[in-house]
Design a protein around this motif. Structure first.
Motif, PDB file in Angstrom:
ATOM      1  N   PRO A  92      43.392  36.646  42.580  1.00  0.00           N
ATOM      2  CA  PRO A  92      44.487  36.920  41.878  1.00  0.00           C
ATOM      3  C   PRO A  92      44.523  35.798  40.567  1.00  0.00           C
ATOM      4  CG  PRO A  92      45.292  35.629  43.988  1.00  0.00           C
ATOM      5  CD  PRO A  92      43.694  36.130  43.944  1.00  0.00           C
ATOM      6  N   ILE A  93      44.295  34.816  40.729  1.00  0.00           N
ATOM      7  CA  ILE A  93      44.422  33.845  39.496  1.00  0.00           C
ATOM      8  C   ILE A  93      43.090  33.443  39.070  1.00  0.00           C
ATOM      9  CG2 ILE A  93      45.459  31.612  38.671  1.00  0.00           C
ATOM     10  CD1 ILE A  93      47.485  31.803  40.784  1.00  0.00           C
ATOM     11  N   LEU A 113      33.420  32.642  52.179  1.00  0.00           N
ATOM     12  CA  LEU A 113      33.973  33.957  52.533  1.00  0.00           C
ATOM     13  C   LEU A 113      35.602  34.186  52.361  1.00  0.00           C
ATOM     14  CD1 LEU A 113      32.121  34.729  55.737  1.00  0.00           C
ATOM     15  CD2 LEU A 113      31.336  35.374  53.263  1.00  0.00           C
ATOM     16  N   LYS A 114      36.058  32.930  52.227  1.00  0.00           N
ATOM     17  CA  LYS A 114      37.561  32.876  52.188  1.00  0.00           C
ATOM     18  C   LYS A 114      38.122  33.697  51.027  1.00  0.00           C
ATOM     19  CE  LYS A 114      41.252  29.578  53.064  1.00  0.00           C
ATOM     20  NZ  LYS A 114      41.576  28.303  53.189  1.00  0.00           N
ATOM     21  N   GLY A 115      39.163  34.719  51.487  1.00  0.00           N
ATOM     22  CA  GLY A 115      39.785  35.583  50.594  1.00  0.00           C
ATOM     23  C   GLY A 115      38.721  36.927  50.018  1.00  0.00           C
ATOM     24  N   TYR A 116      37.457  36.779  50.369  1.00  0.00           N
ATOM     25  CA  TYR A 116      36.517  37.658  50.051  1.00  0.00           C
ATOM     26  C   TYR A 116      36.199  38.537  51.393  1.00  0.00           C
ATOM     27  CZ  TYR A 116      36.010  35.529  45.673  1.00  0.00           C
ATOM     28  OH  TYR A 116      36.460  34.650  44.642  1.00  0.00           O
ATOM     29  N   GLU A 175      40.040  24.687  45.053  1.00  0.00           N
ATOM     30  CA  GLU A 175      39.259  25.137  45.834  1.00  0.00           C
ATOM     31  C   GLU A 175      38.842  26.546  45.592  1.00  0.00           C
ATOM     32  OE1 GLU A 175      38.739  24.213  50.077  1.00  0.00           O
ATOM     33  OE2 GLU A 175      39.272  22.060  49.438  1.00  0.00           O
ATOM     34  N   LYS A 176      40.028  27.458  45.298  1.00  0.00           N
ATOM     35  CA  LYS A 176      39.810  28.786  45.213  1.00  0.00           C
ATOM     36  C   LYS A 176      39.157  28.855  43.689  1.00  0.00           C
ATOM     37  CE  LYS A 176      43.000  32.582  45.146  1.00  0.00           C
ATOM     38  NZ  LYS A 176      44.408  33.099  45.382  1.00  0.00           N
ATOM     39  N   GLN A 177      39.316  28.414  42.790  1.00  0.00           N
ATOM     40  CA  GLN A 177      38.599  28.455  41.466  1.00  0.00           C
ATOM     41  C   GLN A 177      37.051  27.851  41.658  1.00  0.00           C
ATOM     42  OE1 GLN A 177      39.700  29.548  38.596  1.00  0.00           O
ATOM     43  NE2 GLN A 177      37.890  29.713  37.747  1.00  0.00           N
TER      44      GLN A 177
END
Ligand SMILES: Nc1ncnc2c1ncn2[C@@H]1O[C@H](COP(=O)(O)OP(=O)(O)OP(=O)(O)O)[C@@H](O)[C@H]1O
Length: 872
Positions: A594-595, A390-393, A232-234
């Motif tokens: 980060p990744i 928005l998660k992580g931003y 999901e992050k990617q």
């Protein structure tokens, strides 16, 4: 005020007619060398093959009827943009010329155009990199430079297959010409980092050549084939970029209408680039100017399109974006069925099975985008501000819209002269219409609201900007469909479409802004405008018998102010600071991620391990690229630094993928790293078997599967560039096996699956006809595809290759290109490359898939099967 425009102005134009594209002329002869596409279409014309859709589709589709309803503006100006080249033909009537040309016996060496003289220089074709429904896309290199472009080649003339009268063909060619002009005009104006930019374009008698920036990181589809589904992050990173680009388009009154996974490419920096604005159009907030063309790929099409309901525009992109997001996180489409009417029903019903591994936030966002009622569907504002996004931003994605002020009078004649390609009408008409719009009570009220908002002492400029900019609600929803009022009840805080003087107020106003901004960019770069025609226009196919109005040549003037407000008081100029105050830089977003692409970014690497360059590079892919290309003579420690970085990145990648084989892979990789010091520093394509001296039986191709040209005649200019390490690989597509073993494995699997292949430098060129290659069918199809039918790339052109399937509101395919069950066409030939690259430092080999043409989902199926069988 009710604004009036010519029928075509900002209105609907017909979509690409696949059936028109597949029409072929009777064979005759052509006395002079031809570009490939013409000669090949003659070859296709002589073949007996006709798809089911071709056989069955004789009546005009509802869409075609609409096309005729939405006719061009009277006195419409010439089309946007391209410089014309007369060299491709001399006949005053291209159709006659075309017809008399068809029996050529030209030798292969003269058959294909190998370069095009674009205004910005000569470009030499290298190879075909894509095949869409509109034509081929070729990689081309600018003469005397290393600059690469992707050249989209679109035929201007449909050919006679006896199913349409000459008048009908001319009408559909005229519509096609309008569409091409509009695509060229739109892509030449858009300026966004996640939208593939147009470098140049040229129109000859027979073709449009659109030269786009070359996006060389592969297709998103291939990324998904490699990875299955994304974390999901990617996926969020990509989704934010898509949202950024789509929102930018919408705020400029442009709707893409063909958002799908195939139209998302990955750049060398690992960012997305949206391509293919061939179905895009301008939209208007006016109820009476809704769009009516039903187009796009069925899998990604909104239900209202299938129901033939008129639509504003942005809402259909939101639906398609929802499907894309589902594909990113699930690795499959949300609505699928082999049987077309059943697929229609599923889409109209909108019932989605969400896998249980999806986070509830992700599910919620997708479920808000895949709402069947367009009025209840999430707006882009809601999508961009959704917690999952928005998660992580620290905020919603930036849309990179330039700072704008309300328009004032007088208007700039140079800008107006360059507003071509949209069939707005002659310059005088545009000026009149724009003036009316600016003076209209609606616009003035919107400007006053904006000013008031800016003056509100209780509101910070950022809040005001946010309210104005993001309050882009296309429908005033009465009730919130979720408990998250702040997300869904956007109409209370935002301005509905048409009420914001700066964003999508009206298509003509938006295009005025875009043209003005383009001229400003060009002045800043001191480069001439590429768009307006500078030479006499050769008659376009449908214009052969009518006068082509040539737009006035651009008036080159020094930069001027646009603050002579007759209606609107002067506003502070922001021309130097074009970014909004709320804008966060892209690098800021990147730092928070980060990744990247499964590799490490600098902030994941311990300080002591970071070489100097790492801090300056914004993506981890960049780190790896830099490390793999750095000059070791200058830094004796580079090897060990890069080894430790890559070792870590590889292990992180394996870990993040949670693959069962990760331990053994890491162990094997670590072991082989010790052997890496002597290897070259670049990621390169591997040699062919012949080069390795291991060709089977002296052949360079796969035995009975051979049916290609022996080798790539042209050097791939990307060879020296480590472009393949952009997150394309996952554990399942990398291997520590020795190269000959990988090659043998690939051949074994290709043979086993009945995939035809030829070895090319660095890999395999493959071709497969999934629904045809069975027993006697296969033999028949082989007979159909004799060697002589190969095109200049070594692919056979015996069957329809386009991937777009059209549909009507009743669920019947209209103008589709092929028979077969699935959207995108079943039963056709799929063509792709398998490229083997090596990562010398860690002695890894990566296998990369690249679709060249044919049905997307069949390709995905075959590629996944190959990956599975390879067990790398
Ligand atoms: N700028 C580019 N850089 C690299 N490859 C590209 C580029 N543009 C297009 N391609 C390749 O060519 C293919 C076809 O391009 P495009 O989608 O623009 O054509 P089309 O005829 O409109 O296709 P479709 O039938 O899907 O609408 C793409 O899927 C992609 O693989």
């Amino acid at each position: 005020m009710t604004t009036t425009m010519p029928a075509g102005a900002g209105g609907e134009l017909p979509i690409r007619s696949q059936s028109a594209r597949t029409r072929r002329p009777p064979t005759s002869s052509r006395p002079e060398p031809l570009p490939r596409s013409e000669s090949s279409t003659r070859a296709e014309a002589s073949r007996p093959h006709r798809s089911r859709s071709q056989r069955s589709t004789t009546a005009p589709s509802p869409r075609h009827q609409q096309q005729s309803e939405m006719s061009a503006a009277p006195g419409a100006p010439s089309h946007a943009g391209p410089v014309e080249d007369q060299r491709e033909g001399t006949s005053a009537d291209p159709r006659r010329h075309h017809s008399s040309a068809a029996n050529t016996t030209t030798t292969k060496q003269h058959k294909y155009r190998t370069m095009i003289p674009a205004p910005s220089g000569n470009y030499t074709f290298i190879k075909t990199i894509g095949q869409g429904s509109m034509g081929k896309v070729k990689l081309a290199k600018k003469e005397g430079t290393n600059e690469l472009v992707a050249c989209k080649i679109i035929e201007r003339v449909s050919q006679d297959d006896g199913r349409q009268s000459r008048e009908e063909r001319e009408k559909s060619d005229a519509a096609r010409e309008d569409r091409n002009a509009r695509e060229a005009a739109i892509v030449s104006l858009l300026n966004h980092q996640y939208i593939c930019g147009l470098r140049d374009n040229l129109r000859t008698r027979w073709h449009w050549y659109m030269l786009f920036e070359y996006v060389n990181g592969g297709q998103m589809l291939d990324y998904i084939i490699s990875h299955g589904k994304l974390k999901e992050k990617q996926a969020r990173k990509f989704a934010r970029q898509i949202a950024s680009a789509v929102d930018y388009c919408h705020r400029n009154s442009i709707v893409h209408r063909d958002l799908k996974i195939e139209n998302i490419l990955i750049s060398k920096t690992g960012d997305i680039k949206i391509i293919d604005f061939g179905l895009s159009n301008l939209f208007s907030p006016d109820e009476d100017r809704k769009l009516k063309t039903y187009c796009g790929s069925l899998y990604f099409a909104a239900p209202e399109l299938l129901q033939a309901k008129p639509y504003t525009g942005p809402e259909v992109d939101v639906w398609s974006f929802g499907v894309v997001l589902f594909v990113l996180v699930c690795g499959k489409v949300p609505f699928d069925d082999q049987y077309m009417p059943a697929l229609h029903q599923k889409i109209k019903k909108g019932a989605v099975d969400y896998p249980n591994w999806l986070s509830s936030e992700c599910k919620h966002l997708i479920s808000r985008m895949l709402v069947t009622d367009p009025k209840q569907r999430a707006t882009m504002h809601e999508v961009m501000n959704h917690p999952w996004m928005l998660k992580g931003y620290n905020g919603p994605p930036e849309n990179y819209l330039p700072q704008r002020e309300p328009l004032s009078l007088p208007l700039d004649p140079e800008v107006i002269a360059n507003m071509t390609g949209f069939k707005f009408g002659p310059a005088d008409y545009i000026r009149e219409e724009l003036t009316k719009r600016i003076k209209s009570p609606k616009y003035q009220a919107a400007v006053r609201r904006l000013e008031k908002e800016r003056e509100q002492p209780s509101t910070t400029p950022k809040d005001a900007e946010k309210r104005r900019g993001f309050g882009f609600d296309f429908y005033k929803r009465r009730n919130s469909v979720t408990s998250r009022d702040t997300l869904t009840n956007t109409s209370s805080e935002g301005l509905p479409i048409g009420d914001d003087p700066l964003n999508a107020f009206d298509p003509m106003v938006s295009i005025y802004y875009l043209v003005r901004e383009k001229l400003e960019r060009e002045r800043a770069n001191a480069q001439p405008l590429s768009a307006p025609p500078k030479v006499q226009v050769p008659p376009s196919p449908q214009q052969s018998t009518q006068q082509t109005p040539v737009p006035p040549s651009p008036i080159v003037r020094p930069k001027e102010k646009h603050s002579l407000a007759e209606i609107v008081p002067p506003q502070p100029a922001h021309t130097d600071d074009r970014r909004r105050s709320r804008a966060r830089s892209h690098s800021e977003e990147q730092q928070r991620e980060p990744i990247k692409n499964g590799l490490l970014s600098p902030d994941m690497i311990p300080q002591h391990q970071q070489p100097q360059q790492v801090k300056r590079e914004s993506t981890a892919a960049g780190i790896l690229r830099r490390l793999s290309t750095r000059d070791r003579r200058k830094d004796p420690n580079a090897e060990s630094k890069s080894n430790s970085l890559i070792q870590k990145s590889v292990s992180m990648r394996a870990k993040s993928l949670g693959h069962a084989r990760r331990e053994s892979i890491q162990a094997r990789r670590a072991k082989r790293e010790a052997e890496a010091a002597h290897q070259s520093s670049n990621v390169v394509r591997e040699e062919t078997d012949a080069e390795l001296g291991e060709a089977e039986g002296g052949e360079t191709s796969g035995g009975s599967h051979e049916r290609f040209q022996e080798s790539d005649a042209v050097e791939d200019p990307d060879l020296a560039k480590p472009v393949f390490l952009k997150g394309i690989f996952s554990v399942s597509t990398t291997s520590t096996k020795p190269l000959p073993e990988i090659r043998a494995d690939i051949k074994r699997v290709l043979k086993m699956l009945g995939v035809e292949y030829a070895e090319i430098r660095g890999g395999f060129r493959c071709s497969h006809s999934p629904s045809v290659v069975r027993g006697s069918d296969r033999d028949r199809s082989r007979g159909d595809n004799s060697r002589d039918n190969r095109d200049e790339d070594g692919y056979y052109s015996g069957r329809e290759r386009s991937s777009r399937r059209r549909y009507s509101s009743s669920g019947q395919e209209v103008g589709g290109s092929r028979s077969g069950g699935r959207d995108g066409g079943g039963g056709g030939e799929i063509r792709f490359e398998i490229v083997i690259v090596k990562v010398p430092i860690v002695s890894l080999h990566g296998v990369q898939f690249k679709r060249v043409g044919g049905d997307t989902w069949q390709y995905k199926g075959v590629a996944e099967q190959i990956v599975k069988e390879l067990r790398l």
